[in-house]
Structures are given as C-alpha cells and as structure tokens.
Design a protein around this motif. Structure first.
Motif, mmCIF file in Angstrom:
data_model
loop_
_atom_site.group_PDB
_atom_site.id
_atom_site.type_symbol
_atom_site.label_atom_id
_atom_site.label_comp_id
_atom_site.label_asym_id
_atom_site.label_seq_id
_atom_site.Cartn_x
_atom_site.Cartn_y
_atom_site.Cartn_z
ATOM 1 N N GLU A 90 -11.698 -3.570 -4.850
ATOM 2 C CA GLU A 90 -12.238 -4.394 -3.437
ATOM 3 C C GLU A 90 -10.661 -4.150 -2.851
ATOM 4 O OE1 GLU A 90 -14.480 -6.220 -1.297
ATOM 5 O OE2 GLU A 90 -15.454 -5.705 -2.987
ATOM 6 N N TYR A 91 -9.547 -3.232 -3.538
ATOM 7 C CA TYR A 91 -7.965 -3.269 -2.832
ATOM 8 C C TYR A 91 -8.655 -2.037 -2.202
ATOM 9 C CZ TYR A 91 -5.859 -6.842 -5.147
ATOM 10 O OH TYR A 91 -6.024 -7.854 -6.356
ATOM 11 N N VAL A 92 -8.274 -1.899 -0.767
ATOM 12 C CA VAL A 92 -8.152 -1.079 -0.069
ATOM 13 C C VAL A 92 -7.495 0.394 -0.620
ATOM 14 C CG1 VAL A 92 -8.281 -0.112 2.295
ATOM 15 C CG2 VAL A 92 -9.276 -2.333 2.375
ATOM 16 N N PHE A 93 -6.123 0.619 -0.693
ATOM 17 C CA PHE A 93 -5.367 1.135 -0.945
ATOM 18 C C PHE A 93 -5.434 1.135 -2.945
ATOM 19 C CE2 PHE A 93 -4.626 0.512 3.592
ATOM 20 C CZ PHE A 93 -4.607 1.418 3.995
ATOM 21 N N LEU A 94 -5.079 2.486 -3.054
ATOM 22 C CA LEU A 94 -5.694 2.969 -4.458
ATOM 23 C C LEU A 94 -4.531 3.724 -4.958
ATOM 24 C CD1 LEU A 94 -8.713 1.979 -5.148
ATOM 25 C CD2 LEU A 94 -7.143 0.792 -5.001
ATOM 26 N N ASN A 95 -3.686 3.857 -6.073
ATOM 27 C CA ASN A 95 -3.755 5.015 -7.072
ATOM 28 C C ASN A 95 -4.305 6.185 -7.286
ATOM 29 O OD1 ASN A 95 -3.925 3.892 -8.893
ATOM 30 N ND2 ASN A 95 -1.695 3.215 -9.337
ATOM 31 N N ARG A 96 -3.432 6.864 -7.967
ATOM 32 C CA ARG A 96 -4.628 8.041 -8.604
ATOM 33 C C ARG A 96 -5.359 7.546 -9.602
ATOM 34 N NH1 ARG A 96 0.523 11.070 -6.494
ATOM 35 N NH2 ARG A 96 -0.026 12.530 -5.686
ATOM 36 N N ARG A 97 -4.859 6.457 -9.928
ATOM 37 C CA ARG A 97 -5.605 6.081 -11.088
ATOM 38 C C ARG A 97 -6.285 4.538 -11.306
ATOM 39 N NH1 ARG A 97 -0.233 5.752 -12.121
ATOM 40 N NH2 ARG A 97 -0.411 3.493 -12.354
ATOM 41 N N GLY A 98 -6.751 4.389 -9.443
ATOM 42 C CA GLY A 98 -7.109 3.831 -9.021
ATOM 43 C C GLY A 98 -7.062 2.476 -9.243
ATOM 44 N N LYS A 99 -6.050 2.366 -9.540
ATOM 45 C CA LYS A 99 -5.369 0.916 -9.099
ATOM 46 C C LYS A 99 -4.469 0.687 -7.713
ATOM 47 C CE LYS A 99 -4.834 0.696 -13.746
ATOM 48 N NZ LYS A 99 -3.707 -0.434 -14.990
ATOM 49 N N LYS A 100 -4.477 -0.308 -7.426
ATOM 50 C CA LYS A 100 -3.783 -0.725 -5.830
ATOM 51 C C LYS A 100 -2.812 -0.986 -5.727
ATOM 52 C CE LYS A 100 -1.517 -5.880 -6.369
ATOM 53 N NZ LYS A 100 -1.625 -7.355 -5.641
ATOM 54 N N LEU A 101 -1.931 0.222 -5.137
ATOM 55 C CA LEU A 101 -0.844 0.220 -5.040
ATOM 56 C C LEU A 101 0.728 -0.829 -5.191
ATOM 57 C CD1 LEU A 101 -1.450 3.029 -1.859
ATOM 58 C CD2 LEU A 101 -0.159 3.393 -4.123
ATOM 59 N N ARG B 48 4.689 -2.150 -4.239
ATOM 60 C CA ARG B 48 5.543 -2.395 -3.355
ATOM 61 C C ARG B 48 6.283 -1.434 -3.495
ATOM 62 N NH1 ARG B 48 6.693 -6.675 -1.015
ATOM 63 N NH2 ARG B 48 9.321 -6.699 -0.685
ATOM 64 N N VAL B 49 6.723 -0.832 -4.814
ATOM 65 C CA VAL B 49 8.005 0.508 -4.935
ATOM 66 C C VAL B 49 7.181 1.582 -4.155
ATOM 67 C CG1 VAL B 49 8.980 1.429 -6.789
ATOM 68 C CG2 VAL B 49 8.832 -0.647 -6.502
ATOM 69 N N MET B 50 6.000 1.527 -4.680
ATOM 70 C CA MET B 50 5.072 3.110 -4.282
ATOM 71 C C MET B 50 5.110 3.084 -2.927
ATOM 72 S SD MET B 50 3.951 5.215 -5.886
ATOM 73 C CE MET B 50 3.166 7.166 -5.051
ATOM 74 N N PHE C 74 7.530 2.038 -0.697
ATOM 75 C CA PHE C 74 8.701 2.576 -0.551
ATOM 76 C C PHE C 74 8.891 3.860 -0.454
ATOM 77 C CE2 PHE C 74 9.705 -1.982 -0.293
ATOM 78 C CZ PHE C 74 10.666 -2.605 0.775
ATOM 79 N N MET C 75 8.630 4.857 -1.728
ATOM 80 C CA MET C 75 9.289 6.519 -1.966
ATOM 81 C C MET C 75 7.851 7.228 -1.288
ATOM 82 S SD MET C 75 8.556 5.176 -6.173
ATOM 83 C CE MET C 75 8.666 7.016 -6.790
ATOM 84 N N ILE C 76 6.684 5.893 -0.287
ATOM 85 C CA ILE C 76 5.543 7.131 0.183
ATOM 86 C C ILE C 76 6.606 7.066 1.664
ATOM 87 C CG2 ILE C 76 3.314 7.469 1.666
ATOM 88 C CD1 ILE C 76 1.977 6.213 -0.716
ATOM 89 N N ILE C 77 7.128 6.765 1.595
ATOM 90 C CA ILE C 77 7.605 6.299 3.404
ATOM 91 C C ILE C 77 8.957 7.377 3.039
ATOM 92 C CG2 ILE C 77 8.687 4.755 4.920
ATOM 93 C CD1 ILE C 77 6.639 2.669 4.817
ATOM 94 N N LYS C 78 9.655 6.589 2.031
ATOM 95 C CA LYS C 78 10.552 7.578 1.738
ATOM 96 C C LYS C 78 10.781 9.095 2.089
ATOM 97 C CE LYS C 78 15.213 8.913 -0.591
ATOM 98 N NZ LYS C 78 15.327 9.853 -0.136
ATOM 99 N N GLU C 79 9.553 9.425 1.731
ATOM 100 C CA GLU C 79 9.338 11.300 2.053
ATOM 101 C C GLU C 79 8.421 11.640 2.692
ATOM 102 O OE1 GLU C 79 6.220 13.293 -0.816
ATOM 103 O OE2 GLU C 79 6.301 11.797 -2.587
ATOM 104 N N ALA C 80 7.940 10.572 3.244
ATOM 105 C CA ALA C 80 7.758 10.982 5.032
ATOM 106 C C ALA C 80 9.225 11.028 5.740
ATOM 107 C CB ALA C 80 6.555 9.925 5.945
ATOM 108 N N VAL C 81 9.174 10.313 5.661
ATOM 109 C CA VAL C 81 10.822 9.984 6.813
ATOM 110 C C VAL C 81 11.961 11.619 6.068
ATOM 111 C CG1 VAL C 81 12.543 9.206 7.404
ATOM 112 C CG2 VAL C 81 10.616 7.823 7.268
ATOM 113 N N ASP C 82 12.057 11.662 4.597
ATOM 114 C CA ASP C 82 13.209 12.599 5.023
ATOM 115 C C ASP C 82 12.078 14.069 5.210
ATOM 116 O OD1 ASP C 82 14.199 11.896 3.445
ATOM 117 O OD2 ASP C 82 14.397 11.603 1.803
ATOM 118 N N ARG C 83 10.933 14.546 4.623
ATOM 119 C CA ARG C 83 10.314 15.488 4.910
ATOM 120 C C ARG C 83 10.111 16.078 6.524
ATOM 121 N NH1 ARG C 83 5.678 13.523 3.617
ATOM 122 N NH2 ARG C 83 5.265 15.164 2.175
ATOM 123 N N VAL C 84 10.298 14.710 7.680
ATOM 124 C CA VAL C 84 10.260 15.429 8.852
ATOM 125 C C VAL C 84 12.387 15.368 9.780
ATOM 126 C CG1 VAL C 84 8.532 14.747 9.700
ATOM 127 C CG2 VAL C 84 9.994 12.960 9.470
#
Length: 305
Positions: free
Chosen positions: A211-222, A224-226, A228-238
C-alpha cells in the motif's frame, strides 16, 4: 472582515498614500498584514475591534506566525506592518497607548531552515535525472513535498488509499494520528502518475509494503534517512550552497504561499497546525477554498497559468 477593521484599514491605506507617500506595493503589503491580524483576532478573541486589541493579542499573533515557520524576513515584514498600523492609530488619537510598541519577532529556540526561492526549487526539481532508475520516484516525492508542505514522516508513510486524484487532495495522517485533507498541484499529480505507471507498477513489492506509495529498490517503503540523502544529492547536483532538508520544502511551501498573499488560516490548515490558543481550534476550512488557495497563490501553479 468586520466593519470596524475594514474602516480603519481604509483610513490606514489613505494615510500611507497621502502622509507617507509609500509605493502601491508597500501599501498593499502593509494593509494585507493588518488584514491577517484582523482575521486572527476575529477568530480567537471574540472579534475585538482594532482599538480594543492589547499587547496580549498581538503577542499571540506573533507566536502564531512564528509557529508557521515563515522566513525571518516574512515575519519581520508582517510585524513591521502591524507596528505601522498602530503608530497610525496613535497619530490619529484613536488609541492613547500603542500596544505594538514593544512587539518583537519571536525568539526562535532553533534556527529556521534555509528557505529556497522558487527559482531554486525549480532548479532542484528539474535537475533530477528522469533517465535514472529512481528519477521518476524522486521527482514525484519532491514535487509532493513542495506542493503540499508534507512532513517527511507523512511522505514516507503515504499510502495509495490516501491519494484522491479526481479531486486533487491527499488524506494525510499527521502528528497524533490527526487527519487532514491537503490539496496538491498539477505538477505533483503529473509526476506521481508517471512514477506509478512507469516504475512502481513494474516492481516486485515486498509483503506488507503493497500500500505504500514510495518504495525503494527492494520494494519496501523508504526510510527518513533515505529521503534526506535523496534531497542532498539533488541539491548538490545543481550546486545550491544551502543546508536543505525535507523540512526546507515544507518551510518554503508555507513562506511562498504567505508571500504570495494566501490566508494564514488556510496555510495553517494545510500544514496541520492547530491554533496557538488553548480555548479554540481553527474551524476546518472548506475543501474548495483550500484548493483555490493553492491554485491562486502557490507559484508552481501560477507558472502553469
């Protein structure tokens, strides 16, 4: 707004134009700040007139805008507008004592997170590479964070049954298991649908995570730490040199709406905040009204015309 407030704000507008020779933009900003105070007083203090308001009510208003975590600049400007209004009332001998004289911006126990400009938000969102495996998911998540002001816990726990695409609302379960309806914009819906159709529908989903909308590569819900990491990477990229967290998107959501002219009550409702008064909770606003506020004042929607 009640007639007493309306009448005094009209006089204040005339004073700013004739006596102070302020620009039209400054006059509009000052009057809008006083109108927000009027709404707050009418809701929480039995509709006192501006001549009856004391420092107690003004301090309560300042605490409330502090709780909304608006940028320090926005808070300071709003307080400046209130102070100018009461200086006018003193100048006109309408009140003997200025209740706003000692008004200060709230001393925040922690530093507010950096606010992102609308341009910076766009940079981050458009910098996410959609060709990568999790690009569509990450774009959809950050679009939702900015479109609806969600907490990170609300994002990772979002379930398919909480999304009402037909009316453009999320049913969010917030702190203390309190539910609220939050509108979301067309961009968020667009990327959410792409993620669901192009990525999520083709994943092997772990048992218990269906039922969870957002899943990681293993098909489980994300976690909090993940996020933060996704946002840090997106900010660093630009190349944005700011300390950006999931809460920065919530903080920017509130600030951009208020700066655009949105009603404080509507923003408070969308964030899931209760009134700062102990005796009364803000009345739940009409769903259509919340949708209209997001449409009219959220910069992402204005971009789309």
């Amino acid at each position: 707004m009640s007639k007493p407030w309306d009448s005094y704000i009209k006089q204040f507008r005339h004073y700013l134009k004739i006596e102070r020779s302020l620009s039209d933009n400054s006059i509009e900003a000052y009057c809008r700040d006083v109108q927000r105070l009027a709404e707050f007083v009418e809701l929480n203090f039995q509709g006192l007139s501006p001549l009856e308001v004391s420092s107690k009510e003004l301090q309560a208003f300042v605490r409330m805008i502090g709780e909304l975590e608006l940028s320090e600049f926005t808070q300071a400007r709003m307080i400046s507008g209130i102070k100018a209004f009461y200086r006018f009332l003193v100048y006109e001998d309408l009140v003997k004592k200025d209740p706003a004289q000692l008004l200060e911006a709230p001393r925040l126990g922690r530093k507010l997170p950096d606010t992102l400009s609308f341009h910076e938000i766009n940079q981050i969102l458009e910098g996410i590479p959609l060709g990568e495996a999790q690009g569509h998911r990450n774009r959809a998540m950050l679009e939702l964070l900015y479109s609806s002001g969600l907490r990170v816990s609300e994002l990772i726990n979002l379930k398919k049954s909480q999304i009402f695409e037909d009316i453009g609302f999320l049913r969010i379960v917030g702190k203390g298991n309190k539910e609220r309806l939050v509108p979301f914009g067309k961009d968020a819906l667009k990327y959410l649908k792409i993620y669901q159709e192009e990525v999520r529908n083709h994943q092997n989903i772990a048992r218990g995570h269906e039922e969870y909308v957002f899943l990681n590569r293993r098909g489980k819900k994300l976690s909090r730490v993940m996020i933060f990491m996704i946002i840090k990477e997106a900010v660093d990229r630009v190349g944005i040199q700011k300390n950006v967290s999931p809460h920065t998107f919530r903080h920017s959501f509130a600030t951009h709406l208020i700066e655009g002219g949105a009603d404080l009550r509507a923003v408070q409702e969308m964030l899931g905040h209760e009134s700062i008064t102990t005796t009364e909770i803000y009345t739940h606003l009409d769903r259509d009204y919340l949708r209209q506020v997001l449409t009219d004042f959220h910069p992402r929607n204005q971009k789309n015309g």
